[in-house]
Design a protein around this motif. Sequence first.
Motif, PDB file in Angstrom:
ATOM      1  N   GLY C 254       7.806  40.516  10.667  1.00 57.60           N
ATOM      2  CA  GLY C 254       7.784  41.606   9.692  1.00 57.60           C
ATOM      3  C   GLY C 254       8.653  42.757  10.155  1.00 57.60           C
ATOM      4  N   LEU C 255       8.501  43.105  11.440  1.00 60.98           N
ATOM      5  CA  LEU C 255       9.310  44.198  11.986  1.00 60.98           C
ATOM      6  C   LEU C 255      10.787  43.824  11.992  1.00 60.98           C
ATOM      7  CD1 LEU C 255       7.053  45.460  14.922  1.00 60.98           C
ATOM      8  CD2 LEU C 255       7.526  46.594  12.745  1.00 60.98           C
ATOM      9  N   ALA C 256      11.071  42.553  12.274  1.00 62.45           N
ATOM     10  CA  ALA C 256      12.472  42.123  12.303  1.00 62.45           C
ATOM     11  C   ALA C 256      13.115  42.297  10.928  1.00 62.45           C
ATOM     12  CB  ALA C 256      12.567  40.669  12.741  1.00 62.45           C
ATOM     13  N   ILE C 257      12.421  41.838   9.891  1.00 58.70           N
ATOM     14  CA  ILE C 257      12.961  41.992   8.529  1.00 58.70           C
ATOM     15  C   ILE C 257      13.147  43.467   8.212  1.00 58.70           C
ATOM     16  CG2 ILE C 257      12.493  41.623   6.082  1.00 58.70           C
ATOM     17  CD1 ILE C 257      10.865  39.179   6.870  1.00 58.70           C
ATOM     18  N   LEU C 258      12.112  44.240   8.547  1.00 58.32           N
ATOM     19  CA  LEU C 258      12.166  45.673   8.273  1.00 58.32           C
ATOM     20  C   LEU C 258      13.403  46.288   8.943  1.00 58.32           C
ATOM     21  CD1 LEU C 258      10.706  48.138   7.113  1.00 58.32           C
ATOM     22  CD2 LEU C 258       9.537  48.368   9.295  1.00 58.32           C
ATOM     23  N   THR C 259      13.645  45.932  10.201  1.00 58.13           N
ATOM     24  CA  THR C 259      14.779  46.511  10.924  1.00 58.13           C
ATOM     25  C   THR C 259      16.111  46.153  10.272  1.00 58.13           C
ATOM     26  OG1 THR C 259      13.466  46.138  12.910  1.00 58.13           O
ATOM     27  CG2 THR C 259      15.757  46.808  13.220  1.00 58.13           C
ATOM     28  N   LEU C 260      16.241  44.891   9.911  1.00 56.82           N
ATOM     29  CA  LEU C 260      17.508  44.464   9.309  1.00 56.82           C
ATOM     30  C   LEU C 260      17.752  45.190   7.978  1.00 56.82           C
ATOM     31  CD1 LEU C 260      20.013  42.768   9.135  1.00 56.82           C
ATOM     32  CD2 LEU C 260      18.646  40.828   8.368  1.00 56.82           C
ATOM     33  N   ILE C 261      16.730  45.211   7.127  1.00 58.34           N
ATOM     34  CA  ILE C 261      16.896  45.867   5.825  1.00 58.34           C
ATOM     35  C   ILE C 261      17.149  47.358   6.022  1.00 58.34           C
ATOM     36  CG2 ILE C 261      15.757  46.433   3.647  1.00 58.34           C
ATOM     37  CD1 ILE C 261      14.320  43.794   3.793  1.00 58.34           C
ATOM     38  N   PHE C 262      16.403  47.938   6.960  1.00 58.77           N
ATOM     39  CA  PHE C 262      16.550  49.366   7.210  1.00 58.77           C
ATOM     40  C   PHE C 262      17.977  49.693   7.681  1.00 58.77           C
ATOM     41  CE2 PHE C 262      15.871  53.085  10.111  1.00 58.77           C
ATOM     42  CZ  PHE C 262      15.602  53.992   9.117  1.00 58.77           C
ATOM     43  N   SER C 263      18.508  48.846   8.569  1.00 55.00           N
ATOM     44  CA  SER C 263      19.856  49.120   9.077  1.00 55.00           C
ATOM     45  C   SER C 263      20.866  49.069   7.932  1.00 55.00           C
ATOM     46  CB  SER C 263      20.232  48.125  10.177  1.00 55.00           C
ATOM     47  OG  SER C 263      20.511  46.855   9.620  1.00 55.00           O
ATOM     48  N   LEU C 264      20.716  48.093   7.047  1.00 58.16           N
ATOM     49  CA  LEU C 264      21.655  47.976   5.925  1.00 58.16           C
ATOM     50  C   LEU C 264      21.505  49.153   4.968  1.00 58.16           C
ATOM     51  CD1 LEU C 264      21.343  44.160   5.318  1.00 58.16           C
ATOM     52  CD2 LEU C 264      23.436  45.384   5.899  1.00 58.16           C
ATOM     53  N   ASN C 265      20.258  49.554   4.720  1.00 58.03           N
ATOM     54  CA  ASN C 265      20.039  50.705   3.840  1.00 58.03           C
ATOM     55  C   ASN C 265      20.645  51.967   4.422  1.00 58.03           C
ATOM     56  OD1 ASN C 265      18.805  49.587   1.621  1.00 58.03           O
ATOM     57  ND2 ASN C 265      16.755  49.732   2.484  1.00 58.03           N
ATOM     58  N   MET C 266      20.474  52.140   5.729  1.00 59.93           N
ATOM     59  CA  MET C 266      21.035  53.326   6.376  1.00 59.93           C
ATOM     60  C   MET C 266      22.547  53.329   6.264  1.00 59.93           C
ATOM     61  SD  MET C 266      18.924  54.604   9.428  1.00 59.93           S
ATOM     62  CE  MET C 266      19.377  55.673  10.271  1.00 59.93           C
ATOM     63  N   LEU C 267      23.104  52.177   6.545  1.00 62.21           N
ATOM     64  CA  LEU C 267      24.555  52.029   6.488  1.00 62.21           C
ATOM     65  C   LEU C 267      25.063  52.385   5.089  1.00 62.21           C
ATOM     66  CD1 LEU C 267      27.089  51.022   7.957  1.00 62.21           C
ATOM     67  CD2 LEU C 267      26.509  48.719   7.244  1.00 62.21           C
ATOM     68  N   GLY C 268      24.483  51.739   4.105  1.00 61.32           N
ATOM     69  CA  GLY C 268      24.941  51.945   2.727  1.00 61.32           C
ATOM     70  C   GLY C 268      24.694  53.366   2.265  1.00 61.32           C
ATOM     71  N   ASP C 269      23.534  53.890   2.635  1.00 57.66           N
ATOM     72  CA  ASP C 269      23.167  55.229   2.203  1.00 57.66           C
ATOM     73  C   ASP C 269      24.118  56.270   2.786  1.00 57.66           C
ATOM     74  OD1 ASP C 269      21.034  56.423   0.662  1.00 57.66           O
ATOM     75  OD2 ASP C 269      20.713  57.596   2.481  1.00 57.66           O
ATOM     76  N   GLY C 270      24.389  56.119   4.074  1.00 59.21           N
ATOM     77  CA  GLY C 270      25.307  57.049   4.722  1.00 59.21           C
ATOM     78  C   GLY C 270      26.686  56.970   4.101  1.00 59.21           C
ATOM     79  N   LEU C 271      27.140  55.737   3.877  1.00 63.71           N
ATOM     80  CA  LEU C 271      28.457  55.559   3.277  1.00 63.71           C
ATOM     81  C   LEU C 271      28.496  56.180   1.893  1.00 63.71           C
ATOM     82  CD1 LEU C 271      29.357  51.882   4.189  1.00 63.71           C
ATOM     83  CD2 LEU C 271      30.335  53.964   5.113  1.00 63.71           C
ATOM     84  N   ARG C 272      27.418  56.000   1.134  1.00 64.75           N
ATOM     85  CA  ARG C 272      27.428  56.529  -0.221  1.00 64.75           C
ATOM     86  C   ARG C 272      27.487  58.055  -0.213  1.00 64.75           C
ATOM     87  NH1 ARG C 272      22.631  54.878  -3.835  1.00 64.75           N
ATOM     88  NH2 ARG C 272      21.594  55.979  -2.178  1.00 64.75           N
ATOM     89  N   ASP C 273      26.668  58.652   0.639  1.00 61.86           N
ATOM     90  CA  ASP C 273      26.714  60.115   0.732  1.00 61.86           C
ATOM     91  C   ASP C 273      28.105  60.594   1.098  1.00 61.86           C
ATOM     92  OD1 ASP C 273      24.153  60.353   0.040  1.00 61.86           O
ATOM     93  OD2 ASP C 273      23.456  61.292   1.902  1.00 61.86           O
ATOM     94  N   ALA C 274      28.748  59.839   1.988  1.00 62.31           N
ATOM     95  CA  ALA C 274      30.048  60.284   2.469  1.00 62.31           C
ATOM     96  C   ALA C 274      31.138  60.077   1.432  1.00 62.31           C
ATOM     97  CB  ALA C 274      30.397  59.546   3.752  1.00 62.31           C
ATOM     98  N   THR C 275      30.981  59.072   0.580  1.00 63.95           N
ATOM     99  CA  THR C 275      32.044  58.820  -0.390  1.00 63.95           C
ATOM    100  C   THR C 275      31.797  59.519  -1.713  1.00 63.95           C
ATOM    101  OG1 THR C 275      30.924  56.747  -0.874  1.00 63.95           O
ATOM    102  CG2 THR C 275      32.912  56.607   0.451  1.00 63.95           C
ATOM    103  N   ASP C 276      30.573  59.976  -1.941  1.00 66.79           N
ATOM    104  CA  ASP C 276      30.279  60.628  -3.214  1.00 66.79           C
ATOM    105  C   ASP C 276      30.555  62.118  -3.113  1.00 66.79           C
ATOM    106  OD1 ASP C 276      29.370  61.623  -5.528  1.00 66.79           O
ATOM    107  OD2 ASP C 276      27.411  60.679  -5.472  1.00 66.79           O
ATOM    108  N   PRO C 277      31.641  62.572  -3.750  1.00 68.86           N
ATOM    109  CA  PRO C 277      31.997  63.988  -3.608  1.00 68.86           C
ATOM    110  C   PRO C 277      30.915  64.914  -4.148  1.00 68.86           C
ATOM    111  CG  PRO C 277      33.323  62.925  -5.320  1.00 68.86           C
ATOM    112  CD  PRO C 277      32.529  61.851  -4.639  1.00 68.86           C
ATOM    113  N   LYS C 278      30.128  64.427  -5.109  1.00 66.48           N
ATOM    114  CA  LYS C 278      29.120  65.293  -5.707  1.00 66.48           C
ATOM    115  C   LYS C 278      28.017  65.610  -4.706  1.00 66.48           C
ATOM    116  CE  LYS C 278      29.145  62.787  -9.333  1.00 66.48           C
ATOM    117  NZ  LYS C 278      28.763  61.904 -10.368  1.00 66.48           N
TER     118      LYS C 278
END
Lengths: 313, 352, 282, 326
Positions: C254-278
């Motif tokens: 359970g923790l392994a799945i959580l970590t993998l999904i969390f890492s991808l969410n963090m990655l995508g979220d950070g990228l989105r904030d950085a690319t979204d000028p708004k």
Amino acid sequence: MFWYLVKRLLASAPTLIAVLTVVFVIVRIIPGDPALTVLGDQATPAALAALRTKLGIDKPLHLQYVDFMLSALQGDLGRSLVSGRPVINEVTAVLPHTLDLTISSLLLGSAIGIPLGIWAALRRNRLADYVIRIVSLIGLSFPVFVSGIFLLLVFALQYRIFPVIGTSDLANLGDRAWKLVLPTLTLGLVMVAYITRVTRSAMLQVLSEDYVRTARAKGVPARLVITRHALRNALIPVVTVVGLYLGINIGNSVLTEIVFNRPGLGKVIVTALNQRDYAMLQGLMVIYCFLIVVTNLLTDLTYGLIDPRVKQS
Amino acid sequence: MTTPATQRASTDQSVLDRPVLAIDDLTIEFRVRGQWHAAVRDLSLSVGRNETLALVGESGCGKSITALSVMGLVPKPQGRVAKGRIDVDGQDIVRLDEARLEKIRGNRVAMIFQEPMTSLNPVLTIGFQVAEALRVHRGLDAAAADAEALRVLEEVKIPSAARRFHDHPHQFSGGMRQRVMIAMAIACKPALLLADEPTTALDVTIQAQVLGLLDDLKTAYGMAMLFITHNLGVVATIADRVAVMYAGEVVEIASVHAIFARPAHPYTEGLFRAIPRIDRSEQTLSAIAGQVPSIDRMPGGCRFAARCPLREPACDASSPRLEEIAPGHAVRCHVRGPARRVGMGAGGGVGG
Amino acid sequence: MSRGFLGRLIDVFGANKTSWVGLVLFAAICVVALLAPWIAGSDPLEQSIIDKLQPPSATHWFGTDEFGRDVYARLVWGARISLIVSISAITIALVVGGTIGLVSGYIGGRFDMLVMQAMDVLLSFPALILGLIIVALLGPSLHNLVIAISLTALAPFARIARAPTLIVKERQFVEAGRALGYSHARIVFVHVLPNILAEILVMASLWMATAVRVEASLSFIGLGVRPPTPTWGGMIRDGFENILDAPWLSIYPGLAILTLIFSLNMLGDGLRDATDPKLRGE
Amino acid sequence: MKDTILSVRGLRKHFTASRGFPRATTVTIRAVDDVSFDVGAGESFGIVGESGCGKSTTGRAILRLIEPDGGTVRYRGIDVLAAPPGALRDLRRRLQIVFQDPYSSLNPRLKVGRALAEPMRVHGLAKSADEIDARVRALLDEVGLPPDSADRFPHEFSGGQRQRIGIARALALEPELIVADEPVSALDVSIQAQVLELLRRLQAQRGLSFVFIAHDLGVVRYFCQRLAVMYLGRIVEMGPAADLFSDPLHPYTRMLRDASPVPDPAMRGRLPRIEGETPSPAAPPSGCHFHTRCPNVMPVCRERYPSAVEIGTRQVSCHLYGTSAT
């Protein structure tokens, strides 16, 4: 507003028909001969033929399609191959459980997510904002069966506060609510995380709009600027996204029902899969898609209530 | 219309003579890559009752942020008022807290923005948005506020205002929305109206209507008006006095007639020579070479020196101060300032 | 704000700590999956009835399951399945769905309406249910999992690609391209595509998280890659049956799945904030 | 007028939209309605009007960036609207466009050098990479940008410089006629003058013809020899710029001129009291579209649209100049 409603209903009709067609293709054509699947290899040709006739699958495909569409549009979803009862009865028997779960988790998500999202937006780039963002990101990362198992481990097995099994007596409201707590938390956790994030970014967007500046320039007190001028505009994207997410929620309820051993559509669909009850599957697919279409409709209606521009267009 | 100005005018003559808006030595800074830079520097100006001061300049010269600072709306945390006073009715608004500012905004000081399409709240009716200011500041109940709002909407000449009172902004054209914005601004009969490029987004015939309306209202209410624009034609049409801004500084300030007849600062002169005019044939334009320096790369000396045809060594050495060369006419220039004025002869006329 | 794509990417990571953490976590999981044969320690399939259901210890870091198999080894090998399924499914969805959205949005008009209506039909199926049915009918295998998951992500990617295409299409450099006599193919792939790529890639990392979740969910229901191949969802399914005696069987995967999904969410979220000028705010 | 190179006759572009429920009404927006004009070699022809008058649509329809619904466009005798793809490509080389918004008209992902080289490559105008390089450098120099601009991205430039890049890109194909759609209206006054000067210089050096679309009368007065005034999709008056402004014939031209502020406080005090707003192009008034705002309105104006009348060098569509004026 009334005509808007009618228009929306008519607009979703082609989607519904297309969806039914896809269901027909997926369930009737892909798996090959259902009679063989149901009765197995050892079945006599006579028995197979009899079942085919009974199911109406001895007819040419296009006639089957017409039959299926006509009965589906009349609300007749066929009978289960296993129990022989009408699919619609099986569904209505468990539907309240699934609706309890999805609606209560939606309410939980909105009740906590919206204020939390507003708070994070107002505290942008400060500690509270960071904490809320990270926590909501973790919440979003939990597959529901994992969070369900964790909650079960802590609250039902370790501390024994809540029951392990979620089967409840629909007539006994207290029992129904009590058994709902853990499953709702499980599904609601994702919902809270999701709504928090959407509300936050919608709020940030709206707070930078010219009309918010106008309101401040008018001397409207800060609290009113947020509740009256910003929030209602921010809710427009929130509603859209929540509507989309309800579809995912319906899917997630399957997993929650398995973890908490609750009756519901999810359990029925998994049972039907295991028993290869393809008539049941077909009916369930139609029900699921119907639920999604209704959800979309409700979303649009809410949209029309919030945004005056929608009604006139 | 009775004159609302008389209702609130104090009998004290000194109060009447005091300017409605007096900005003194104002510096507004913005943070760019962790460093504070002045977007507006050492700005001083004043506007009196029933007077229109046009604040003129090109994009990024700091004119809009000056207006926002008068409302106490400098965006935080990236911007701040670093020093100076902004006196409105003798009260320094730089030192007021948010709650006190809210009592002044939309009440004693009101503002109209450039974009009528985005400046109105799309989910609220225009009637409500106009009445809101009256409810907040006058404490009127809903019915009284609505009645007064309707009167103001009629005053700004919204056709069939009563019927359209409950319409939403998207049902109005740009010109009509700008009228609604004006109605919102004057609802509480402000002493000072800040108009930030109110006609720039409008067609020229609609611009003429709105300018006419603003001028009428200014006279009727005896308002002080700070009119921000980049359009010198509009300035000539509506202003009593003109302040020209360049790179965050006022470089020249004078009466409208003086500045058009005898522009002193090379930048002002350059601007006049750069406008193609509808009433001239065979014009030769002379453009100002180069471009405005960015906020984090301001030169140490005169900020216009790099583009100036009159540049001298002294210009790069130190910043000139804004000094009077004639009564009511001040200029910030080493070459054209009062020290050298003596030898200058007739002075520059309008372009061409 | 727009330089070479790589340069921009470096900028984005430099400015955004969240995406860094996500990237490092995700890279770590990828390394673990790649190095599985060397770091798993023992055979994930080796059964040992004597050692069954042992709690975590020095020999079995995360304990053993009901067949006495080492949970740590199974977790390490299980990472492979999660990554292979989600990466291939999202790649397919991105290429096919992205092209559909790009072309449909560029062409516009009736064609676009029809395509998007078809996508709406696909979107009318709850993703998990659609995956469930497809895998159930085709049979649970790695291939079919990838097909099912990419089908559920197809319509979202078409929409994700279409929205910015509609905006970019209205920009004047596209019209300039037509005025300069460029072919439609050149305009779409040389001028429009690079301008929407960032948005699609950001969404890809967020949707990979979803793909991981769907894969794990299907395995949990029993429709994942067939046992005895170790999958995280499958391990939780087995562990769930022994939850009273051996909670670690569910907790670690359970923790392994959580970590993998969390890492991808963090990655995508950070990228989105950085690319979204708004959202970046000025 | 010198020899005509561009001849537009009866150009028409209607947009349709269905609206309303349950009784959907189809709204036709006559963006461009029966527009005719000629442009001479080396001439700057201006089209002015307020937003929604159809001036930009006209410019785009000439180049077939929007397919017109009717009329003809002839360029040096070639029928532009009927040109097959191959011929159209060749025409695209000779007819170019400069856009209003310097921020959206350049691809942010393309270095300036590549943006200028691409059209030459696509049209096979240069043989070698070196030749392309040399031509890019020459173009940059011609529009007043340093040679190292080629290696930079558009965002590194200011609005005025971007507009120069846009002009250089249009020049890359050595066109003969340029449609300039509000080329300076997004620029500050001092930069606007720089770009206008550049366009004038290019016109003189290259003998370019311009269709110059603008809403600022001062700008067209400076740049154009002849111009057309549009109102709700139609040309209401056309003629030499100097005459048009010193003595407008059409009441709308007069209103437009009087509403345009002149930078001279001595001329103030005659702010016109204009009534009403421009009607929606979806529902233009009957008869003469301008009659709802016209100070000289007559009964006939509500009845039918006036036909164009030639008066000297000018052409005007107004009932004031009916049969008697010819």
